[in-house]
Design a protein around this motif. Structure first.
Motif, short mmCIF file in Angstrom:
data_model
loop_
_atom_site.label_atom_id
_atom_site.label_comp_id
_atom_site.label_asym_id
_atom_site.label_seq_id
_atom_site.Cartn_x
_atom_site.Cartn_y
_atom_site.Cartn_z
N ILE A 83 -1.96 -10.89 -1.78
CA ILE A 83 -1.54 -10.72 -0.27
C ILE A 83 -0.85 -9.31 -0.23
CG2 ILE A 83 0.52 -11.58 1.01
CD1 ILE A 83 0.32 -14.13 -0.84
N ALA A 84 -1.81 -8.93 1.01
CA ALA A 84 -1.58 -7.25 1.06
C ALA A 84 -1.34 -7.02 2.42
CB ALA A 84 -2.71 -6.64 0.60
N PRO A 85 0.11 -6.79 2.82
CA PRO A 85 0.36 -6.44 4.13
C PRO A 85 0.28 -5.05 4.47
CG PRO A 85 2.41 -6.70 2.74
CD PRO A 85 1.22 -6.77 1.79
N ASP A 86 0.20 -4.89 5.85
CA ASP A 86 0.37 -3.39 6.32
C ASP A 86 1.94 -3.33 6.73
OD1 ASP A 86 -2.65 -3.19 6.69
OD2 ASP A 86 -2.55 -3.49 8.82
N HIS A 87 2.35 -2.03 6.08
CA HIS A 87 3.66 -1.80 6.40
C HIS A 87 4.06 -1.45 7.73
CE1 HIS A 87 4.52 -1.28 2.18
NE2 HIS A 87 4.05 -0.22 2.17
N HIS B 30 0.82 -1.35 -0.19
CA HIS B 30 0.15 -0.04 -0.14
C HIS B 30 0.75 1.30 0.05
CE1 HIS B 30 0.81 1.01 4.31
NE2 HIS B 30 0.62 -0.30 4.49
N GLY B 31 0.10 2.31 -0.22
CA GLY B 31 0.91 3.68 -0.51
C GLY B 31 0.85 4.49 1.01
N PHE B 32 1.09 5.61 0.94
CA PHE B 32 1.28 6.65 1.95
C PHE B 32 0.34 7.70 2.15
CE2 PHE B 32 3.04 10.47 3.50
CZ PHE B 32 3.81 10.31 4.71
N PRO B 33 -0.27 8.05 3.45
CA PRO B 33 -0.16 6.93 4.65
C PRO B 33 -1.31 6.23 4.81
CG PRO B 33 -0.91 9.26 5.18
CD PRO B 33 -1.06 9.08 3.52
N PHE B 34 -1.36 4.94 4.16
CA PHE B 34 -2.60 4.09 4.23
C PHE B 34 -2.37 2.81 5.12
CE2 PHE B 34 -3.29 6.89 0.44
CZ PHE B 34 -4.28 7.49 1.02
N SER C 214 -6.54 0.25 1.93
CA SER C 214 -6.58 0.78 0.83
C SER C 214 -7.01 0.06 -0.56
CB SER C 214 -5.46 1.89 0.77
OG SER C 214 -4.33 1.16 0.71
N PHE C 215 -6.90 -1.23 -0.21
CA PHE C 215 -7.01 -2.12 -1.49
C PHE C 215 -8.55 -2.62 -1.27
CE2 PHE C 215 -2.48 -2.43 -1.45
CZ PHE C 215 -2.37 -1.73 -2.45
N TRP C 216 -9.38 -2.07 -0.68
CA TRP C 216 -10.69 -2.79 -0.16
C TRP C 216 -11.57 -3.08 -1.35
CZ3 TRP C 216 -10.92 2.94 0.75
CH2 TRP C 216 -12.11 3.43 -0.09
N ALA D 56 -10.58 9.21 6.70
CA ALA D 56 -10.65 8.43 7.76
C ALA D 56 -9.25 7.49 7.95
CB ALA D 56 -11.91 7.71 7.93
N MET D 57 -8.98 6.76 6.80
CA MET D 57 -7.72 6.09 7.07
C MET D 57 -6.47 6.85 7.31
SD MET D 57 -6.87 2.94 4.19
CE MET D 57 -8.46 2.87 3.79
N MET D 58 -6.39 7.90 6.58
CA MET D 58 -5.05 8.70 6.87
C MET D 58 -5.39 9.31 8.45
SD MET D 58 -5.34 10.76 3.35
CE MET D 58 -3.64 11.41 3.01
N LEU D 59 -6.45 9.75 8.59
CA LEU D 59 -6.45 10.37 10.18
C LEU D 59 -5.88 9.32 11.30
CD1 LEU D 59 -9.35 12.69 9.74
CD2 LEU D 59 -6.96 13.34 9.91
N LEU D 60 -6.29 8.15 10.92
CA LEU D 60 -6.03 7.11 12.05
C LEU D 60 -4.64 6.69 11.91
CD1 LEU D 60 -8.93 4.40 11.47
CD2 LEU D 60 -8.31 5.67 13.67
#
Ligand code: MLT
Length: 262
Positions: A49-53, A26-30, A34-36, A170-174
């Motif tokens: 396969i999509a990890p969270d950095h 995923h990209g920044f800052p997500f 963000s691949f929902w 919302a995702m960015m703010l979190l």
């Protein structure tokens, strides 16, 4: 969402669909969320396969230094090992593309192809590096509100549905200011990848939103021209996140690529 332990650190990821493994950063800052649309309906032909950095979503940050693109890539490589996957198509959106390029430098034998989405092969110039440091300091002092309001208008085109805009915001703010600062500094330290791409000889798909002001079509064209035999797909009515604005067109591009990789 699933989790593994990486050197005592929790690392979260989604693993959906069936076919050729596609490790998608995923990209920044997500986060991987963000691949929902792709997680809800994986592209035919790919096991996504999509990890969270580290530091984002469900993955824990490691230390106080910059999160380099190489560090994010090493986590992804360790995830493939943990899942018993020997090689994958590796890709990413924007910062995720920088991570995919780092992955191809560090673990070339695990790469079956590249998917470079709204990203670029060039490094930051001095002014760009200074902006990365300014972003890091701003989020550490003031949180994510300023970065979110400055990025949001560039991430999505004017036609993007309000529901998508709200979810992205919302995702960015979190996200954690420490993780965002570390990633901003890490992006500033990334190398130029043009030579690497000109030597890359495996299937490559380059995707870009026609209205992306952050990594414009010209940047995508430059990458596609460097990799012999690559495909360039320009997605109309989308800015920096075409997978969210035009999920059907994006899915079709991935599915055509899956057929080519198989
Ligand atoms: C991203 O979307 O990941 C960032 O905009 C990439 C960047 O700032 O270079």
């Amino acid at each position: 969402m699933q989790r593994i332990e990486l050197r005592g650190r929790s690392y979260a990821f989604h693993d959906v669909g069936q076919g050729v493994p596609l490790l998608l950063f995923h990209g920044f800052p997500f986060t991987s969320k963000s691949f929902w649309p792709q997680l809800d309906e994986p592209p035919t032909g790919f096991r996504l396969i999509a990890p969270d950095h580290r530091g984002f979503g469900g993955s824990v940050l490691d230390g106080d230094g910059p999160s380099t693109m190489e560090a994010f890539a090493e986590d992804g490589s360790a995830l493939l090992d943990a899942l018993g996957i020997q090689s994958a198509v590796v890709g990413g959106v924007s910062m995720g593309g920088y991570v995919a390029l780092a992955f191809a430098r560090l673990a070339a034998s695990k790469v079956r192809g590249l998917v470079l989405i709204d990203t670029q092969a060039t490094a930051d110039d001095e002014a760009g590096k200074a902006r990365r440091e300014a972003v890091a300091q701003d989020v550490l002092q003031n949180g994510l509100a300023g970065l979110t309001s400055s990025m949001l208008p560039k991430l999505l085109s004017a036609k993007a549905p309000q529901a998508v805009r709200s979810k992205v915001e919302a995702m960015m703010l979190l996200q954690s200011p420490r993780a965002v600062a570390a990633a901003s500094r890490g992006m500033g330290a990334r190398p130029d990848s043009r030579d690497q791409l000109s030597r890359f000889a495996l299937p490559t798909l380059v995707v870009v939103g026609a209205e992306d002001p952050i990594t414009p079509v010209e940047k995508a064209r430059q990458m596609a021209e460097l990799v012999k035999g690559s495909q360039l797909v320009v997605i109309p009515d989308a800015a920096h996140l075409p997978n969210l604005e035009q999920p059907e067109t994006f899915k079709a591009a991935l599915e055509a690529f899956a057929a080519a990789v198989r």
